[in-house]
Design a protein around this motif. Structure first.
Motif, PDB file in Angstrom:
ATOM      1  N   PHE B 297      -3.846   5.363  10.471  1.00 26.30           N
ATOM      2  CA  PHE B 297      -3.915   4.269  11.433  1.00 26.30           C
ATOM      3  C   PHE B 297      -2.730   3.318  11.368  1.00 26.30           C
ATOM      4  O   PHE B 297      -2.193   2.924  12.382  1.00 26.30           O
ATOM      5  CB  PHE B 297      -5.228   3.508  11.274  1.00 26.30           C
ATOM      6  N   ARG B 298      -2.341   2.951  10.124  1.00 25.03           N
ATOM      7  CA  ARG B 298      -1.264   1.963  10.014  1.00 25.03           C
ATOM      8  C   ARG B 298       0.075   2.594  10.359  1.00 25.03           C
ATOM      9  O   ARG B 298       0.915   1.985  10.973  1.00 25.03           O
ATOM     10  CB  ARG B 298      -1.167   1.411   8.588  1.00 25.03           C
ATOM     11  N   VAL B 299       0.243   3.807   9.866  1.00 25.45           N
ATOM     12  CA  VAL B 299       1.562   4.402  10.033  1.00 25.45           C
ATOM     13  C   VAL B 299       1.656   5.191  11.330  1.00 25.45           C
ATOM     14  O   VAL B 299       2.643   5.122  12.038  1.00 25.45           O
ATOM     15  CB  VAL B 299       1.899   5.316   8.829  1.00 25.45           C
ATOM     16  N   ARG B 300       0.582   5.907  11.652  1.00 26.32           N
ATOM     17  CA  ARG B 300       0.715   6.825  12.764  1.00 26.32           C
ATOM     18  C   ARG B 300       0.198   6.260  14.080  1.00 26.32           C
ATOM     19  O   ARG B 300       0.936   6.046  15.024  1.00 26.32           O
ATOM     20  CB  ARG B 300      -0.012   8.126  12.417  1.00 26.32           C
ATOM     21  N   LYS B 301      -1.095   5.949  14.109  1.00 26.89           N
ATOM     22  CA  LYS B 301      -1.692   5.582  15.388  1.00 26.89           C
ATOM     23  C   LYS B 301      -1.132   4.274  15.946  1.00 26.89           C
ATOM     24  O   LYS B 301      -0.854   4.173  17.134  1.00 26.89           O
ATOM     25  CB  LYS B 301      -3.212   5.464  15.243  1.00 26.89           C
ATOM     26  N   HIS B 302      -0.982   3.264  15.084  1.00 27.97           N
ATOM     27  CA  HIS B 302      -0.534   1.966  15.573  1.00 27.97           C
ATOM     28  C   HIS B 302       0.946   1.711  15.287  1.00 27.97           C
ATOM     29  O   HIS B 302       1.350   0.594  15.044  1.00 27.97           O
ATOM     30  CB  HIS B 302      -1.382   0.857  14.958  1.00 27.97           C
ATOM     31  N   PHE B 325       3.407  -1.742   3.292  1.00 26.10           N
ATOM     32  CA  PHE B 325       4.345  -1.962   2.201  1.00 26.10           C
ATOM     33  C   PHE B 325       3.632  -1.935   0.856  1.00 26.10           C
ATOM     34  O   PHE B 325       4.010  -1.208  -0.050  1.00 26.10           O
ATOM     35  CB  PHE B 325       5.061  -3.296   2.394  1.00 26.10           C
ATOM     36  N   TYR B 326       2.566  -2.741   0.759  1.00 26.68           N
ATOM     37  CA  TYR B 326       1.900  -2.845  -0.533  1.00 26.68           C
ATOM     38  C   TYR B 326       1.105  -1.604  -0.895  1.00 26.68           C
ATOM     39  O   TYR B 326       0.741  -1.419  -2.043  1.00 26.68           O
ATOM     40  CB  TYR B 326       1.043  -4.104  -0.606  1.00 26.68           C
ATOM     41  N   ASN B 327       0.846  -0.773   0.021  1.00 30.27           N
ATOM     42  CA  ASN B 327       0.146   0.458  -0.334  1.00 30.27           C
ATOM     43  C   ASN B 327       1.092   1.641  -0.379  1.00 30.27           C
ATOM     44  O   ASN B 327       1.336   2.202  -1.426  1.00 30.27           O
ATOM     45  CB  ASN B 327      -0.992   0.726   0.643  1.00 30.27           C
ATOM     46  N   VAL B 328       1.661   1.950   0.778  1.00 29.18           N
ATOM     47  CA  VAL B 328       2.418   3.196   0.861  1.00 29.18           C
ATOM     48  C   VAL B 328       3.776   3.081   0.179  1.00 29.18           C
ATOM     49  O   VAL B 328       4.108   3.851  -0.720  1.00 29.18           O
ATOM     50  CB  VAL B 328       2.596   3.615   2.330  1.00 29.18           C
ATOM     51  N   ILE B 329       4.540   2.064   0.578  1.00 29.12           N
ATOM     52  CA  ILE B 329       5.910   1.993   0.064  1.00 29.12           C
ATOM     53  C   ILE B 329       5.922   1.697  -1.431  1.00 29.12           C
ATOM     54  O   ILE B 329       6.632   2.319  -2.204  1.00 29.12           O
ATOM     55  CB  ILE B 329       6.729   0.956   0.870  1.00 29.12           C
ATOM     56  N   LEU B 330       5.057   0.774  -1.832  1.00 28.36           N
ATOM     57  CA  LEU B 330       5.012   0.471  -3.263  1.00 28.36           C
ATOM     58  C   LEU B 330       4.568   1.661  -4.086  1.00 28.36           C
ATOM     59  O   LEU B 330       4.965   1.830  -5.225  1.00 28.36           O
ATOM     60  CB  LEU B 330       4.102  -0.721  -3.530  1.00 28.36           C
ATOM     61  N   ASP B 331       3.732   2.458  -3.483  1.00 24.54           N
ATOM     62  CA  ASP B 331       3.292   3.653  -4.188  1.00 24.54           C
ATOM     63  C   ASP B 331       4.473   4.572  -4.465  1.00 24.54           C
ATOM     64  O   ASP B 331       4.638   5.104  -5.559  1.00 24.54           O
ATOM     65  CB  ASP B 331       2.226   4.382  -3.346  1.00 24.54           C
ATOM     66  N   VAL B 332       5.287   4.721  -3.442  1.00 20.49           N
ATOM     67  CA  VAL B 332       6.473   5.563  -3.610  1.00 20.49           C
ATOM     68  C   VAL B 332       7.423   4.902  -4.600  1.00 20.49           C
ATOM     69  O   VAL B 332       7.937   5.544  -5.524  1.00 20.49           O
ATOM     70  CB  VAL B 332       7.168   5.782  -2.247  1.00 20.49           C
ATOM     71  N   LEU B 333       7.610   3.576  -4.437  1.00 18.60           N
ATOM     72  CA  LEU B 333       8.520   2.846  -5.336  1.00 18.60           C
ATOM     73  C   LEU B 333       8.078   2.952  -6.792  1.00 18.60           C
ATOM     74  O   LEU B 333       8.881   3.025  -7.698  1.00 18.60           O
ATOM     75  CB  LEU B 333       8.589   1.368  -4.921  1.00 18.60           C
ATOM     76  N   TRP B 334       6.795   2.951  -6.971  1.00 22.03           N
ATOM     77  CA  TRP B 334       6.270   3.019  -8.330  1.00 22.03           C
ATOM     78  C   TRP B 334       6.715   4.307  -9.025  1.00 22.03           C
ATOM     79  O   TRP B 334       7.121   4.293 -10.168  1.00 22.03           O
ATOM     80  CB  TRP B 334       4.745   2.929  -8.318  1.00 22.03           C
ATOM     81  N   TRP B 335       6.662   5.375  -8.270  1.00 22.87           N
ATOM     82  CA  TRP B 335       7.120   6.652  -8.844  1.00 22.87           C
ATOM     83  C   TRP B 335       8.629   6.616  -9.091  1.00 22.87           C
ATOM     84  O   TRP B 335       9.104   7.140 -10.089  1.00 22.87           O
ATOM     85  CB  TRP B 335       6.738   7.820  -7.939  1.00 22.87           C
ATOM     86  N   ILE B 336       9.317   5.957  -8.164  1.00 23.14           N
ATOM     87  CA  ILE B 336      10.761   5.819  -8.383  1.00 23.14           C
ATOM     88  C   ILE B 336      11.004   5.007  -9.656  1.00 23.14           C
ATOM     89  O   ILE B 336      11.858   5.351 -10.476  1.00 23.14           O
ATOM     90  CB  ILE B 336      11.422   5.120  -7.161  1.00 23.14           C
ATOM     91  N   TYR B 337      10.208   3.942  -9.821  1.00 20.97           N
ATOM     92  CA  TYR B 337      10.333   3.108 -11.009  1.00 20.97           C
ATOM     93  C   TYR B 337      10.117   3.934 -12.278  1.00 20.97           C
ATOM     94  O   TYR B 337      10.885   3.839 -13.237  1.00 20.97           O
ATOM     95  CB  TYR B 337       9.324   1.965 -10.932  1.00 20.97           C
ATOM     96  N   ILE B 338       9.098   4.763 -12.268  1.00 20.33           N
ATOM     97  CA  ILE B 338       8.802   5.618 -13.431  1.00 20.33           C
ATOM     98  C   ILE B 338      10.009   6.506 -13.739  1.00 20.33           C
ATOM     99  O   ILE B 338      10.439   6.631 -14.887  1.00 20.33           O
ATOM    100  CB  ILE B 338       7.550   6.498 -13.157  1.00 20.33           C
ATOM    101  N   ILE B 339      10.527   7.083 -12.656  1.00 20.11           N
ATOM    102  CA  ILE B 339      11.676   7.973 -12.852  1.00 20.11           C
ATOM    103  C   ILE B 339      12.874   7.174 -13.400  1.00 20.11           C
ATOM    104  O   ILE B 339      13.534   7.588 -14.351  1.00 20.11           O
ATOM    105  CB  ILE B 339      12.041   8.677 -11.524  1.00 20.11           C
TER     106      ILE B 339
END
Ligand SMILES: [Zn+2]
Ligand SMILES: [Zn+2]
Ligand SMILES: [Zn+2]
Lengths: 437, 435
Positions: B297-302, B325-339
């Protein structure tokens, strides 16, 4: 071949040695002639007269009158014909009269004389006829069915018949076969009910049902009306403007909803009410009285009983012997563990004194004996009394055990009989292995 | 062992502030600013404005009581019969009584139809609607909408129970600002004592729902009215055509209301209690479904809200953007942070990992303090304090992993369209039309 004799204004038709009394209108003066004739022919075209004659005959207090074969000469289109033995037809009727009269003679005076209630009359009537009681559909009856014979005793109270007959079913006089279930008005017990769907809120019958449409793509749900396109007959979604082409693919109709035009209430389940056509009472479905209609038939036991072939002692339950016999048969066919068997134990009292003694005394003695016997038999069915003897079925035991029981019983029996009596009476007893029977 | 702790402390003393921020950039930039600084600022503002807010509330309440509007409570659901009696009980205790109760049974295959008709017969509910075939939660809610006579519509879940003033308090905000189109209620966990899983969710709900939504609502970016307890203006909801198909329809309708120009408001005093899953297995399933809906819904429909167009509004943009941002992007960033940590600080992991855990541990308790300050049932919630220690692992690891799996599946495979939560007939068409 046959002749009609007029005697004191009473017509008698004699045919094949059978005298038929011909009745055109009921009068008490007929009483005498009734007893002397074997059967009756109703010869009137007046329905009222016809009905009156049938009613007077079948509800007559004399057994020889109410059981009498009754035929009619003219088809008067009366519902009362079901209480008769049919249209008069020379040979056929003669044959019927003979059978019925034979059976009437077999109806034992003794068993039913004092207790002249409706159910007893019915049993006698059925016994002398086909042994079947088949209710017939009829619009004039309040419950929609009329019952031959017994119906005459319950005019306008037909709903009570089933209850009465239930007693006979319970004591194994009648067998039943389910025929119909009918609903009656709670107020007047009439079956003429008009069912109507109503608004659960205001009871109005002014309802409109609408199909509900669910458009899958946009989840819009609304009455079909809102989807109707005014220009053509197509369905169009008011929310997303798409056309609904195919049920099951684009949309479906998951339910329908009623709208009450009186109070504007919406609901899915209308309240069904049953309005009585006779008394106008509006019944909810829960308050309707349900009556079950059965076809009835005399049981074998009742037939034997009626013929007096069934041995009955007034103080004992009537069917004990029959059950006992069945149990005995069962035990004879049974396979036992080694050394085990069932035993038939018979005790009888003999002696002149028994005929002189007060019957109350004898009965109370046997009552006490039954109490004693209860301790030795598995259940009451294994005990049966016939006159001054009893039979006990001792189930599944060793011979020694059976012999011990035998001794205890005799010992207790002697204790029960007072000394002065004991000396005039002989107690005989026998223990038989059922295998040897 | 004895020399490890001094060495650990020594390491951090020598690192210096800038290197510290370099190592913990993820924590400092996102978690600390968003969940600590902003929360406390908003609380500060709240505290200073408390008198004014109270006056506004009292005035609104007066107007509401004077008008005494009919409220339509709708409860769509499948196989919810077992909850219905308790629910009607809970509602009959309400301080506000001018409401009608409409239950929609969406193709239940248990005793729900019998229970529903029975409750209706006894006058405990006003309208019981049944679909013989299941149409999904959105269509069931829309079905109810057709028969609502109230000025406001309150949407509930059948397995919830309510504070005595919950219905009243969820409607009053409409009288604070006539531009408010929908009000979300405060959902708390009822069975928080039953298992560790439920306790952690209770804390999570306090953070994200009770406090999180006060903050987002204040900032004007409140994004999701929980389906368990939300109120809507009838005219607004009919103008947007009701609910669209789910899962995640709660968030979806909130966005639709925002898009049509209305404010969406969170009311912390309208409290509703719900049962949280007691086992992690059940919770995982639930979260996978919720998280997939964010992509859908957030990314696709709207996606239109992210681009300038006629309906463009900054608050709607921020509301969705914050969420994404706080869900999707931060989730990705978190993995980047780990790496990032693994590559650049592989030699100091024995220092970095414990420090990270310490930071989150401390933050959890600092956040709990803000929860305590905002809360209206502080005493009961004291029970949860000792379990806050587990939150580092719960939100920091468990929820993150579940979220990553959900995003991955939805983003690349559109898995939510296969969710058995919706009947196949609806999902298939929704997928085709990109809804
Ligand atoms: Zn009636
Ligand atoms: Zn549509
Ligand atoms: Zn009505």
């Amino acid at each position: 071949m046959f002749k009609v004799v007029k005697n004191n204004n009473q017509k008698i038709l004699t045919q094949g040695s059978i005298d038929y009394l011909i009745i055109e209108k009921w009068s008490t003066a007929l009483e005498g002639a009734l007893t002397s004739c074997k059967a009756v022919i109703i010869a009137t075209k007046e329905v009222a007269w016809f009905n009156d004659i049938v009613l007077q005959l079948r509800t007559h207090k004399d057994k020889n009158v109410f059981l009498k074969p009754v035929f009619y000469k003219y088809d008067v289109k009366s519902e009362y014909v079901i209480h008769t033995d049919g249209l008069f037809e020379e040979d056929l009727s003669n044959e019927m009269v003979r059978t019925i009269v034979d059976k009437i003679q077999n109806v034992p005076q003794l068993a039913f004389e004092q207790n002249f209630d409706v159910t007893t009359r019915l049993v006698q009537f059925l016994f002398t006829r086909e042994a079947k009681l088949v209710p017939v559909k009829n619009r004039h009856s309040k419950i929609g069915y009329i019952y031959p014979f017994i119906g005459l005793y319950f005019t306008n109270k037909e709903y009570e018949i089933e209850k009465q007959l239930q007693f006979l079913v319970n004591d194994e006089t009648l067998d039943v076969k389910l025929k119909d279930k009918i609903q009656l008005c709670n107020d007047c017990h009439d079956s003429y009910l008009i069912y109507k769907e109503t608004c659960p809120k205001c009871k109005s019958i002014d309802l409109e049902a609408q199909d509900i449409i669910h458009h899958f793509t946009c989840a819009h749900v609304a009455p079909q009306e809102q989807f109707m396109n005014s220009e053509d007959d197509n369905l169009q979604c008011p929310k997303c403007d798409k056309h609904l082409r195919h049920i099951g693919i684009d949309y479906d109709k998951p339910s329908s909803v009623y709208n009450c035009n009186t109070c504007d209430h919406n609901f899915q389940v209308s309240q069904v009410l049953a309005e009585c056509h006779s008394c106008n009472h509006v019944n909810s479905l829960e308050e309707l009285i349900e009556v079950t209609i059965y076809d009835y038939e005399l049981t074998m036991k009742a037939m034997l009983l009626a013929e007096g072939k069934y041995q009955v002692h007034k103080t004992e339950a009537k069917n004990d012997t029959l059950v006992f016999k069945q149990l005995l048969d069962q035990e004879r066919k049974r396979h036992f563990a080694k050394g085990h068997s069932s035993y038939l134990f018979t005790v009888s009292l003999t002696g002149e004194l028994l005929n002189i003694l007060d019957s109350n005394y004898i009965n109370s003695f046997w009552k006490d004996m039954k109490q004693v016997a209860r301790e030795y038999v598995v259940n009451d069915l294994c005990y049966v009394r016939e006159g001054n003897s009893i039979r006990l079925l001792l189930l599944d035991m060793l011979q020694v055990e059976a012999e011990q029981l035998q001794q205890k019983m005799i010992y207790n029996m002697e204790l029960l009989l007072s000394d002065n009596i004991k000396s005039h009476i002989t107690i005989e007893n026998k223990l038989i292995n059922v295998d040897t029977l | 062992m004895n020399h490890l702790i001094p060495e650990y402390l020594n390491y951090w003393f020598e690192v210096g502030i800038w290197k510290f921020i370099r190592i913990f950039w993820y924590f400092v930039l996102f978690e600390f600013t968003r969940y600590i600084i902003i929360d406390y600022i908003v609380y500060g503002i709240f505290y200073l404005n408390r008198k004014k807010r109270q006056d506004r509330w009292d005035l609104a309440k007066q107007k509401f009581r004077l008008e005494n509007p009919l409220v339509s409570i709708i409860i769509p659901g499948k196989n919810e019969g077992k909850h219905l009696y308790k629910l009607t009980k809970s509602l009959s205790e309400q301080t506000y009584t001018n409401f009608e109760l409409i239950i929609v049974d969406d193709g239940s295959d248990d005793d729900t139809p019998i229970i529903g008709e029975n409750l209706k017969k006894h006058g405990l509910i006003d309208l019981f609607l049944r679909n013989d075939q299941r149409g999904g939660k959105a269509s069931a809610a829309n079905f109810a909408l057709q028969f609502c006579k109230g000025k406001y519509i309150v949407h509930l879940d059948a397995d919830c129970s309510f504070d005595r003033d919950a219905i009243e308090n969820v409607v009053i905000p409409f009288y604070i600002d006539e531009n408010i189109g929908a009000v979300g209620g405060n959902v708390k966990v009822r069975n928080y004592k039953s298992s560790l899983c439920a306790k952690l969710q209770a804390i999570e709900y306090l953070k994200t729902v009770s406090v999180g939504r006060i903050v987002t609502s204040y900032l004007g970016i409140y994004k999701i009215i929980s389906g368990a307890f939300g109120a809507f203006r009838s005219d607004v909801i009919s103008s947007i055509g009701g609910w669209d198909i789910g899962p995640g329809l709660d968030g979806d309708i909130t966005v639709k209301i925002r898009k049509s120009g209305y404010r969406v408001y969170f009311e912390p005093t309208a409290v509703c209690l719900t049962n949280a899953p007691e086992k992690f297995k059940v919770l995982t399933k639930q979260r996978l479904r919720w998280d997939k809906s964010i992509i859908r819904f957030r990314v696709r429909k709207h996606k239109d809200v992210y681009f300038p167009n006629a309906n463009f509004k900054w608050s709607t943009f921020f509301s969705l953007a914050e969420n994404v941002f706080y869900n999707v992007i931060l989730d990705v960033l978190w993995w980047i942070y780990i790496i990032d940590i693994c590559i650049n600080y592989s030699g100091s992991l024995q220092f970095v990992i414990p420090m990270n855990i310490t930071l989150y541990f401390v933050m959890s308790y600092v956040q709990m303090c803000s929860i305590y300050m905002f809360s209206e049932r502080r005493e009961e919630e004291k029970y949860l304090w000792k379990y806050v220690a587990f939150m580092t692992f719960y939100t920091g690891m468990y929820l993150r992993i579940v979220r990553t799996i959900a995003y991955y599946k939805e983003f690349f495979f559109k898995r939510s369209f296969e969710d058995p939560w919706n009947p196949y007939k609806s999902s298939r068409l929704a997928k085709e039309h990109g809804l």
